[in-house]
Write an enzyme that holds these catalytic residues in place. Structure first.
Site, PDB file in Angstrom:
ATOM      1  N   TYR A   1     -13.536 -33.820  14.649  1.00 32.29           N
ATOM      2  CA  TYR A   1     -12.309 -34.560  14.328  1.00 32.29           C
ATOM      3  C   TYR A   1     -11.315 -34.452  15.481  1.00 32.29           C
ATOM      4  CZ  TYR A   1      -8.355 -36.125  11.375  1.00 32.29           C
ATOM      5  OH  TYR A   1      -7.277 -36.802  10.848  1.00 32.29           O
TER       6      TYR A   1
ATOM      7  N   SER B   1      -3.579 -37.693  16.106  1.00 33.55           N
ATOM      8  CA  SER B   1      -3.357 -36.482  15.315  1.00 33.55           C
ATOM      9  C   SER B   1      -2.908 -35.353  16.238  1.00 33.55           C
ATOM     10  CB  SER B   1      -4.672 -36.113  14.623  1.00 33.55           C
ATOM     11  OG  SER B   1      -4.577 -34.855  14.006  1.00 33.55           O
TER      12      SER B   1
HETATM   13  P1  NAD Z   1      -6.912 -40.988   3.395  1.00 29.47           P
HETATM   14  O1  NAD Z   1      -8.249 -40.324   3.256  1.00 29.47           O
HETATM   15  O2  NAD Z   1      -5.946 -40.915   2.267  1.00 29.47           O
HETATM   16  O3  NAD Z   1      -7.136 -42.529   3.737  1.00 29.47           O
HETATM   17  C1  NAD Z   1      -8.168 -42.986   4.533  1.00 29.47           C
HETATM   18  C2  NAD Z   1      -8.682 -44.275   3.912  1.00 29.47           C
HETATM   19  O4  NAD Z   1      -9.706 -44.802   4.771  1.00 29.47           O
HETATM   20  C3  NAD Z   1      -9.330 -44.085   2.537  1.00 29.47           C
HETATM   21  O5  NAD Z   1      -8.721 -44.942   1.584  1.00 29.47           O
HETATM   22  C4  NAD Z   1     -10.794 -44.442   2.753  1.00 29.47           C
HETATM   23  O6  NAD Z   1     -11.390 -45.108   1.653  1.00 29.47           O
HETATM   24  C5  NAD Z   1     -10.709 -45.365   3.954  1.00 29.47           C
HETATM   25  N1  NAD Z   1     -11.972 -45.435   4.682  1.00 29.47           N
HETATM   26  C6  NAD Z   1     -12.839 -44.421   4.944  1.00 29.47           C
HETATM   27  N2  NAD Z   1     -13.910 -44.893   5.600  1.00 29.47           N
HETATM   28  C7  NAD Z   1     -13.718 -46.223   5.761  1.00 29.47           C
HETATM   29  C8  NAD Z   1     -14.485 -47.254   6.347  1.00 29.47           C
HETATM   30  N3  NAD Z   1     -15.667 -47.010   6.917  1.00 29.47           N
HETATM   31  N4  NAD Z   1     -13.985 -48.509   6.336  1.00 29.47           N
HETATM   32  C9  NAD Z   1     -12.790 -48.774   5.756  1.00 29.47           C
HETATM   33  N5  NAD Z   1     -12.028 -47.848   5.185  1.00 29.47           N
HETATM   34  C10 NAD Z   1     -12.479 -46.578   5.194  1.00 29.47           C
HETATM   35  O7  NAD Z   1      -6.298 -40.434   4.749  1.00 29.47           O
HETATM   36  P2  NAD Z   1      -4.800 -40.331   5.257  1.00 29.47           P
HETATM   37  O8  NAD Z   1      -4.389 -38.925   5.130  1.00 29.47           O
HETATM   38  O9  NAD Z   1      -3.945 -41.388   4.679  1.00 29.47           O
HETATM   39  O10 NAD Z   1      -5.037 -40.624   6.801  1.00 29.47           O
HETATM   40  C11 NAD Z   1      -4.892 -41.901   7.392  1.00 29.47           C
HETATM   41  C12 NAD Z   1      -5.054 -41.752   8.902  1.00 29.47           C
HETATM   42  O11 NAD Z   1      -4.126 -40.810   9.385  1.00 29.47           O
HETATM   43  C13 NAD Z   1      -6.435 -41.240   9.311  1.00 29.47           C
HETATM   44  O12 NAD Z   1      -6.794 -41.842  10.546  1.00 29.47           O
HETATM   45  C14 NAD Z   1      -6.208 -39.771   9.512  1.00 29.47           C
HETATM   46  O13 NAD Z   1      -7.157 -39.243  10.396  1.00 29.47           O
HETATM   47  C15 NAD Z   1      -4.817 -39.797  10.097  1.00 29.47           C
HETATM   48  N6  NAD Z   1      -4.064 -38.564   9.986  1.00 29.47           N
HETATM   49  C16 NAD Z   1      -3.668 -38.065   8.770  1.00 29.47           C
HETATM   50  C17 NAD Z   1      -2.901 -36.910   8.721  1.00 29.47           C
HETATM   51  C18 NAD Z   1      -2.411 -36.351   7.408  1.00 29.47           C
HETATM   52  O14 NAD Z   1      -1.670 -35.374   7.418  1.00 29.47           O
HETATM   53  N7  NAD Z   1      -2.786 -36.933   6.271  1.00 29.47           N
HETATM   54  C19 NAD Z   1      -2.570 -36.247   9.893  1.00 29.47           C
HETATM   55  C20 NAD Z   1      -2.994 -36.763  11.104  1.00 29.47           C
HETATM   56  C21 NAD Z   1      -3.720 -37.925  11.137  1.00 29.47           C
END
Ligand code: NAD
Length: 283
Positions: free
Chosen positions: A179, A166
């Site tokens: 985070y 991130s």
């Molecule tokens: P999201 O919340 O839509 O998806 C995360 C998924 O992980 C969810 O479906 C949730 O049910 C699942 N999850 C949570 N705990 C879990 C566990 N213990 N075991 C299995 N599954 C589990 O998030 P996103 O926005 O799609 O983010 C995905 C990745 O990208 C994450 O690592 C997040 O930190 C990273 N990220 C996202 C952004 C953004 O802008 N959305 C930016 C930087 C990094």
């Protein structure tokens, strides 16, 4: 069907995607399936995983949903056995499960006198279990799936691990110390794994997404009249390209880093996809 920005042929490969019921990794799962991979859609949320797998199958791809907790080794071992039986051994692991938690978030950006007693969550009130939750979900939730699924990769050619870091890993964002620290650990761990597995032929890289507007977060980013909220204004001012990314703009990096012809000598990188955010000092 989405329009893939790169031709990466993943036919015959088995891709395991954690957090694949979520916004970004659900899209990644779809892109991998379209590139020909058989996709194991792993998520704690079974319904969300099933929905993604169903969509892939409806579009002619191969996918199967598995309810899996990335924080429990037994859950991962059971899923691993099922994936091997259903689809085959793992070639590609995308460690996508991750995120923040409000219990590890301060109310304010800057500490001010009076905050200790006031009805606000300051640094001094951060909940230990909330901080642990965030560190575990992001770091342990990447380490354990790698321990289980990378075992398949050591005897195979051309295998890949992709982690999700991130912007806050480069410099922390205000309010989210856990985070930020956990994602810094992911970037560091990506380098460690890349070195450790270099002689085994497994490449390990990460994508660091910048700020993206999705259907899900659009309401938080913009007011009803379309003007940016104060937080959106700060993000856009700190993004030299002056806009949010479209989540589809991550797919080129995904397919590039997994492509052994294009990226065969690339391991241990954390690729920012951020419109210049991580390069900009603000001045
Ligand atoms: P999201 O919340 O839509 O998806 C995360 C998924 O992980 C969810 O479906 C949730 O049910 C699942 N999850 C949570 N705990 C879990 C566990 N213990 N075991 C299995 N599954 C589990 O998030 P996103 O926005 O799609 O983010 C995905 C990745 O990208 C994450 O690592 C997040 O930190 C990273 N990220 C996202 C952004 C953004 O802008 N959305 C930016 C930087 C990094």
């Amino acid at each position: 069907m989405m329009k893939l920005p790169l031709n990466t042929d993943l036919s015959g490969k088995v891709a395991v995607v954690t957090g694949a019921g979520g916004v970004l990794c659900g899209m990644f799962a779809q892109a991998l399936a379209q590139a020909g991979a058989k996709v194991a859609v792993l998520d704690l949320n079974e319904e969300a995983a099933q929905k993604v797998a169903d969509e892939i199958v409806a579009e002619g791809g191969v996918a199967k949903a598995y309810k899996t907790n990335v924080l429990e080794k037994d859950s991962l071992i059971a899923t691993h056995e099922a994936v091997v039986a259903d689809l085959g051994t793992c070639d590609i692991l995308i460690n996508g499960a991750g995120g923040n938690n409000p219990r590890a978030t301060t109310d304010k950006e800057y500490f001010e006198h009076g905050d200790i007693d006031a009805d606000t969550i300051s640094f001094f009130d951060l909940d230990t279990s909330g901080v642990e939750f965030v560190f575990n979900l992001n770091f342990i939730g990447t380490l354990l799936p790698t321990q289980i699924f990378a075992q398949d990769m050591v005897d195979k050619e051309g295998c890949n691990i992709l982690n999700i870091s991130s912007m806050n890993a480069f410099t922390p964002l205000t309010k989210i110390p856990a985070y930020s620290g956990a994602k810094a650990a992911i970037s560091n761990f990506t380098q460690w794994l890349a070195v450790h597995f270099s002689k085994a032929g497994i490449r390990v890289n990460a994508i660091a997404p910048g700020f993206f507007s999705t259907k899900q977060n659009a309401k938080l980013l913009f007011n009803e009249d379309g003007t940016p909220t104060p937080r959106t204004g700060k993000i856009l001012a700190a993004t030299p390209m002056g806009r949010f990314g479209e989540s589809e703009e991550l797919i080129g990096s995904l397919l590039f880093l997994l492509n052994n012809d294009a990226a065969g000598f690339i391991t241990g990188v954390v690729l920012p996809v951020d419109g210049g955010f991580s390069a900009y000092s603000g001045v």
